[in-house]
Design a protein around this motif. Sequence first.
Motif, PDB file in Angstrom:
ATOM      1  N   GLY A   1      36.662  53.774  -1.820  1.00 58.41           N
ATOM      2  CA  GLY A   1      37.034  55.013  -2.494  1.00 58.41           C
ATOM      3  C   GLY A   1      38.540  55.175  -2.601  1.00 58.41           C
ATOM      4  O   GLY A   1      39.058  55.669  -3.611  1.00 58.41           O
ATOM      5  N   GLN A   2      39.249  54.753  -1.572  1.00 59.40           N
ATOM      6  CA  GLN A   2      40.706  54.847  -1.591  1.00 59.40           C
ATOM      7  C   GLN A   2      41.314  53.980  -2.694  1.00 59.40           C
ATOM      8  O   GLN A   2      42.363  54.314  -3.255  1.00 59.40           O
ATOM      9  N   LEU A   3      40.666  52.887  -3.013  1.00 54.21           N
ATOM     10  CA  LEU A   3      41.147  52.042  -4.113  1.00 54.21           C
ATOM     11  C   LEU A   3      41.106  52.805  -5.439  1.00 54.21           C
ATOM     12  O   LEU A   3      42.010  52.675  -6.276  1.00 54.21           O
ATOM     13  N   ILE A   4      40.071  53.608  -5.617  1.00 51.39           N
ATOM     14  CA  ILE A   4      39.956  54.407  -6.841  1.00 51.39           C
ATOM     15  C   ILE A   4      40.990  55.525  -6.833  1.00 51.39           C
ATOM     16  O   ILE A   4      41.625  55.815  -7.857  1.00 51.39           O
ATOM     17  N   VAL A   5      41.173  56.150  -5.670  1.00 52.68           N
ATOM     18  CA  VAL A   5      42.202  57.186  -5.544  1.00 52.68           C
ATOM     19  C   VAL A   5      43.577  56.599  -5.875  1.00 52.68           C
ATOM     20  O   VAL A   5      44.379  57.214  -6.575  1.00 52.68           O
ATOM     21  N   ARG A   6      43.837  55.401  -5.363  1.00 53.98           N
ATOM     22  CA  ARG A   6      45.102  54.727  -5.694  1.00 53.98           C
ATOM     23  C   ARG A   6      45.288  54.629  -7.201  1.00 53.98           C
ATOM     24  O   ARG A   6      46.375  54.916  -7.732  1.00 53.98           O
ATOM     25  N   ASP A   7      44.244  54.238  -7.909  1.00 50.99           N
ATOM     26  CA  ASP A   7      44.343  54.091  -9.359  1.00 50.99           C
ATOM     27  C   ASP A   7      44.578  55.431 -10.041  1.00 50.99           C
ATOM     28  O   ASP A   7      45.323  55.519 -11.029  1.00 50.99           O
ATOM     29  N   ASN A   8      43.944  56.492  -9.518  1.00 53.38           N
ATOM     30  CA  ASN A   8      44.164  57.827 -10.079  1.00 53.38           C
ATOM     31  C   ASN A   8      45.621  58.248  -9.933  1.00 53.38           C
ATOM     32  O   ASN A   8      46.209  58.852 -10.845  1.00 53.38           O
ATOM     33  N   VAL A   9      46.194  57.938  -8.780  1.00 57.62           N
ATOM     34  CA  VAL A   9      47.598  58.275  -8.532  1.00 57.62           C
ATOM     35  C   VAL A   9      48.515  57.388  -9.371  1.00 57.62           C
ATOM     36  O   VAL A   9      49.469  57.866  -9.996  1.00 57.62           O
ATOM     37  N   TRP A  10      48.192  56.103  -9.414  1.00 56.74           N
ATOM     38  CA  TRP A  10      49.050  55.161 -10.126  1.00 56.74           C
ATOM     39  C   TRP A  10      49.101  55.450 -11.623  1.00 56.74           C
ATOM     40  O   TRP A  10      50.133  55.234 -12.266  1.00 56.74           O
ATOM     41  N   ASP A  11      48.021  55.951 -12.177  1.00 60.11           N
ATOM     42  CA  ASP A  11      47.990  56.272 -13.608  1.00 60.11           C
ATOM     43  C   ASP A  11      49.115  57.225 -13.993  1.00 60.11           C
ATOM     44  O   ASP A  11      49.633  57.175 -15.115  1.00 60.11           O
ATOM     45  N   VAL A  12      49.496  58.098 -13.071  1.00 61.31           N
ATOM     46  CA  VAL A  12      50.572  59.056 -13.328  1.00 61.31           C
ATOM     47  C   VAL A  12      51.902  58.547 -12.785  1.00 61.31           C
ATOM     48  O   VAL A  12      52.947  58.676 -13.429  1.00 61.31           O
ATOM     49  N   LEU A  13      51.862  57.940 -11.610  1.00 59.20           N
ATOM     50  CA  LEU A  13      53.086  57.524 -10.936  1.00 59.20           C
ATOM     51  C   LEU A  13      53.793  56.366 -11.643  1.00 59.20           C
ATOM     52  O   LEU A  13      55.026  56.277 -11.639  1.00 59.20           O
ATOM     53  N   LYS A  14      53.032  55.491 -12.269  1.00 61.50           N
ATOM     54  CA  LYS A  14      53.617  54.278 -12.839  1.00 61.50           C
ATOM     55  C   LYS A  14      54.688  54.582 -13.877  1.00 61.50           C
ATOM     56  O   LYS A  14      55.722  53.891 -13.940  1.00 61.50           O
ATOM     57  N   ASP A  15      54.479  55.588 -14.702  1.00 61.40           N
ATOM     58  CA  ASP A  15      55.459  55.911 -15.735  1.00 61.40           C
ATOM     59  C   ASP A  15      56.768  56.394 -15.123  1.00 61.40           C
ATOM     60  O   ASP A  15      57.848  56.119 -15.648  1.00 61.40           O
TER      61      ASP A  15
END
Length: 237
Positions: free
Chosen positions: A214-228
């Motif tokens: 589940g944390q892997l999915i949370v990481r992706d949710n955060v990264w979707d915004v953080l990456k930019d």
Amino acid sequence: MAMQNLLKFRYILLVAFLVSCGDAPKKEADPAPAKTEDAITKAAEISDEKIILFFGNSLTAGYGLDTEEAFPALIQNRLDSLALNYTAINSGLSGETTSAGLNRLDWVLNQKVAVFVLELGANDGLRGIPIKETRANLQAIIDLVRKKNADTQIVLAGMQIPPNMGQTYASEFQEIFPDLAEKNDIKLIPFLLEGVAGHPDLNQDDGIHPTPEGQLIVRDNVWDVLKDIVQKETVLN
């Protein structure tokens, strides 16, 4: 841990026992304010990397998991793989409410922070704290971060709660986060637990805290915004 491994991961976990959900697993520790300050300072001393501070509750702390399984550590791994010059610091505190977070924020911000990821509010919602109070505390946190350093990029993690306190309360709670993001012109993670909440196989036995998967999915949710943010800052510098 060998220095090589310390430099490889380059993150610091600052956690405490969960107040609101019973006994916490032995993998969590109880930080003191002085230790938090030291941790942030040492992170800056390791290299000249910019700091991403993840400020939240047990969801950020990685309740019930090893330190490297929590999403801030997974974000650090992603940053490293892309050779982005950032150090992720996990300042999650289990059981934290927005009021408690506001009270401890000042000493957490002693070190200059490039990106501040604010993940608080879930415990307020589960306890039925008045919407007005939660909103005011989150706004005060945003204001204090900007007062400390106007250049800090703020990311607000959206949260939803089940309708235990009534559908009206749940709906008003959910609206806190997009409203504050728009008002303050900050980035919003629409729902931190998108794709994880409500999936038993992605949550621990308490049904609240994500498993490593589940944390892997949370990481992706955060990264979707953080990456930019981090990629733009890297280009500018």
